[in-house]
Structures are given as C-alpha cells and as structure tokens.
Design a protein around this motif. Sequence first.
Motif, PDB file in Angstrom:
ATOM      1  N   LEU A 103     -34.448 193.148  27.042  1.00  0.00           N
ATOM      2  CA  LEU A 103     -32.993 193.026  27.057  1.00  0.00           C
ATOM      3  C   LEU A 103     -32.533 191.915  28.008  1.00  0.00           C
ATOM      4  N   GLY A 153     -35.721 197.598  26.458  1.00  0.00           N
ATOM      5  CA  GLY A 153     -34.991 198.576  25.643  1.00  0.00           C
ATOM      6  C   GLY A 153     -35.806 198.896  24.407  1.00  0.00           C
ATOM      7  N   GLY A 154     -35.265 199.741  23.582  1.00  0.00           N
ATOM      8  CA  GLY A 154     -35.961 200.094  22.350  1.00  0.00           C
ATOM      9  C   GLY A 154     -35.001 200.592  21.303  1.00  0.00           C
ATOM     10  N   ASP A 155     -35.484 200.649  20.066  1.00  0.00           N
ATOM     11  CA  ASP A 155     -34.648 201.159  18.981  1.00  0.00           C
ATOM     12  C   ASP A 155     -35.189 202.498  18.494  1.00  0.00           C
ATOM     13  N   SER A 156     -34.540 203.078  17.520  1.00  0.00           N
ATOM     14  CA  SER A 156     -34.905 204.412  17.027  1.00  0.00           C
ATOM     15  C   SER A 156     -36.266 204.414  16.330  1.00  0.00           C
ATOM     16  N   ASN A 157     -36.800 203.257  15.974  1.00  0.00           N
ATOM     17  CA  ASN A 157     -38.120 203.167  15.352  1.00  0.00           C
ATOM     18  C   ASN A 157     -39.237 203.032  16.375  1.00  0.00           C
ATOM     19  N   THR A 182     -39.537 200.497  18.471  1.00  0.00           N
ATOM     20  CA  THR A 182     -39.765 199.098  18.804  1.00  0.00           C
ATOM     21  C   THR A 182     -39.176 198.802  20.167  1.00  0.00           C
ATOM     22  N   ARG A 183     -39.990 198.195  21.045  1.00  0.00           N
ATOM     23  CA  ARG A 183     -39.535 197.856  22.393  1.00  0.00           C
ATOM     24  C   ARG A 183     -39.313 196.354  22.466  1.00  0.00           C
ATOM     25  N   TYR A 184     -38.309 195.948  23.225  1.00  0.00           N
ATOM     26  CA  TYR A 184     -37.977 194.531  23.342  1.00  0.00           C
ATOM     27  C   TYR A 184     -37.291 194.285  24.674  1.00  0.00           C
TER      28      TYR A 184
END
Length: 160
Positions: free
Chosen positions: A33, A23-27, A29-31
């Motif tokens: 899940l 997944g990722g965030d609005s910045n 950054t991928r991580y």
Amino acid sequence: MPDLALRRIQTPRQTVGILSVIGGDSNGTRYSLWECWALELPWEENRNRKSCIPPEPGENAVFRFERHESPRFGRCIWVKDVPGRSEILIHAGNYVSDTAGCILVGDTPTDLNGDGLTDVTRSQETLDELIGRAGESGSLQVTWEDQTADPADLSLHGVG
C-alpha cells in the motif's frame, strides 16, 4: 489491518531496506500500500546496540509491532519479541549513526554527509506517515534480498 514487510540487504557498514505497509484483498492477495526506505546497523550476530535485528542474512522472521510513545523518540513503532533484544523501535533518523540497533525510516536514499554510506531524507515526515498507515499493531515480516546486491538495486516497487 495492514502488516509491515522489511526487505533488506547488508553492506559491510550498514543494512539498507524497503519497509512496506502491506494490505490484502478478499482473495488473499497481498500487495504494498505504501513504502519507504529503512536503515539499520550491519548484521553483527545480533549484538545489542551493534547489530541490526534478526534474522541473520539468508533467513526470514516475523515479529509483532505496536504503536508506541517513547520518552526519547516520541511517536514511533515498537518491534516486539525480537530474540535477545528489547526496545527495538522504528523511529526517525537520517544516518545509520542515529541508531543503536533500531530501524530508521526515510523518504529518499542519498549520501547526505559524504561518508560513503546511504542516508535517508525526510525521516520524521516519513515516520509520521508510516505510523498513520500502519495502525495500532500488526506483524512485521523481515526478509533478506540477494546479498550481492548494491543498495542502489533496491527499489520502491512492491512486496517482491
């Protein structure tokens, strides 16, 4: 929409990896899940029904995937656009002998049958959870870890 990442190492008789839902965030950054273990055949020059999918060790590749209903395996994930190959699926199976070039997933790595190879447990349950988390389609990034590593050195701890 989540993507998938497969980090893997090869042993002489099989390829063992960690398959992550990313997944990722609005910045940007991928991580990871969610993660599970993966089993494939060893790299044998991409030979049909004898080899894991490309890329060859030391290389990276990205493929598309789609949720799929297989006549043989039921609900699974179809890895598309694999050079020189077709019908590459992510499906259930506990032993590397359960695959003819596809990717198997499971919960815990262990040697179930005493043959000295890594097997995985709870494969069908793991596949069901993966399908639920992966969405209808996306991309699969395939990378190789240090080829001198032992499968026991892999861990479920993020994208890396």
